[in-house]
Scaffold this motif. Structure first.
Motif, short mmCIF file in Angstrom:
data_model
loop_
_atom_site.label_atom_id
_atom_site.label_comp_id
_atom_site.label_asym_id
_atom_site.label_seq_id
_atom_site.Cartn_x
_atom_site.Cartn_y
_atom_site.Cartn_z
N ARG A 108 -8.31 -41.17 -9.54
CA ARG A 108 -8.05 -42.32 -8.66
C ARG A 108 -6.73 -42.13 -7.91
O ARG A 108 -6.62 -42.48 -6.74
CB ARG A 108 -8.02 -43.61 -9.49
N PHE A 109 -5.73 -41.55 -8.59
CA PHE A 109 -4.45 -41.27 -7.94
C PHE A 109 -4.64 -40.24 -6.82
O PHE A 109 -4.08 -40.39 -5.74
CB PHE A 109 -3.43 -40.76 -8.97
N LEU A 129 2.86 -45.43 -11.33
CA LEU A 129 1.47 -45.88 -11.49
C LEU A 129 0.75 -45.09 -12.58
O LEU A 129 -0.48 -45.14 -12.67
CB LEU A 129 0.72 -45.72 -10.16
N THR A 161 -1.56 -47.21 -14.75
CA THR A 161 -2.54 -48.06 -14.10
C THR A 161 -3.60 -47.30 -13.31
O THR A 161 -4.58 -47.90 -12.87
CB THR A 161 -1.85 -49.05 -13.14
N MET A 162 -3.42 -45.97 -13.15
CA MET A 162 -4.38 -45.19 -12.37
C MET A 162 -4.73 -43.89 -13.09
O MET A 162 -3.84 -43.21 -13.60
CB MET A 162 -3.80 -44.84 -10.99
N PHE A 180 -4.97 -48.18 -4.13
CA PHE A 180 -3.84 -48.47 -5.03
C PHE A 180 -4.04 -49.81 -5.70
O PHE A 180 -4.60 -50.73 -5.11
CB PHE A 180 -2.52 -48.49 -4.24
N PRO A 181 -3.54 -49.96 -6.93
CA PRO A 181 -3.63 -51.27 -7.59
C PRO A 181 -2.84 -52.31 -6.80
O PRO A 181 -1.73 -52.05 -6.36
CB PRO A 181 -2.98 -51.04 -8.96
#
Length: 170
Positions: free
Chosen positions: A115-116, A107, A110-111, A83-84
């Motif tokens: 990636r999520f 998110l 940002t993802m 996670f960021p």
């Protein structure tokens, strides 16, 4: 008489060690957190997701505390939080007998989707290891993922199959 003295001395030494080396009343518990590997290695069981053992001192049943600790990221340099940093926050958490529902901060921007998915796999594997729940449902912004013990595949054996050797032709 000499044997009795030696036995009493050993018992006394063990009691002194127990009092001074282990703080009174402190329970040493360990949990397992799952994080992404810093450098992916394909074709091996721990190539993408790795484990980190954490000492939680008697709080192994406190899921909100454990997940907050999890989101702080790994201590091991070979692992990274999926996670960021500072952007992923748990907004809502509910636990029933079979399902853990987690609503994370949004998110979406940002993802990436892949990636999520990786982050949800790490978090789901962590939650399933910490509880007796059978499934984890994670929502963030417009995305929602539900993973359970049966559909969470951490190693694809088909990738590690060797291709037949081809001879050089002239």
């Amino acid at each position: 008489m000499k044997r009795i003295f030696i036995i009493l001395a050993v018992i006394l030494a063990m009691a002194v060690c127990a009092v001074f080396l282990i703080p009174f009343g402190e329970i040493q518990d360990h949990v397992v957190f799952y994080y992404a590997q810093t450098d992916f290695s394909y074709g091996v069981p721990d190539g993408v997701i790795g484990t980190e053992f954490r000492e939680v001192n008697g709080r192994s049943d406190d899921l909100p505390y454990l997940l907050a600790l999890y989101l702080e990221g790994p201590l091991n340099a070979s692992l990274t939080s999926p996670f960021p940093s500072k952007k992923a926050q748990i907004l809502e958490l509910s636990l029933t007998d079979q399902l853990i529902k987690i609503q994370l901060s949004d998110l979406d921007t940002t993802m990436t989707d892949s990636r999520f998915s990786l982050a949800c796999a790490c978090l789901s594997k962590t939650c399933l290891g910490l509880t007796d729940a059978q499934a984890v449902e994670i929502t963030s912004g417009s995305r929602s993922v539900k993973m359970d013990r049966n559909n969470l595949l951490l190693f694809d054996e088909s990738v590690s199959v060797e291709l037949p050797h081809q001879e050089e032709t002239k």
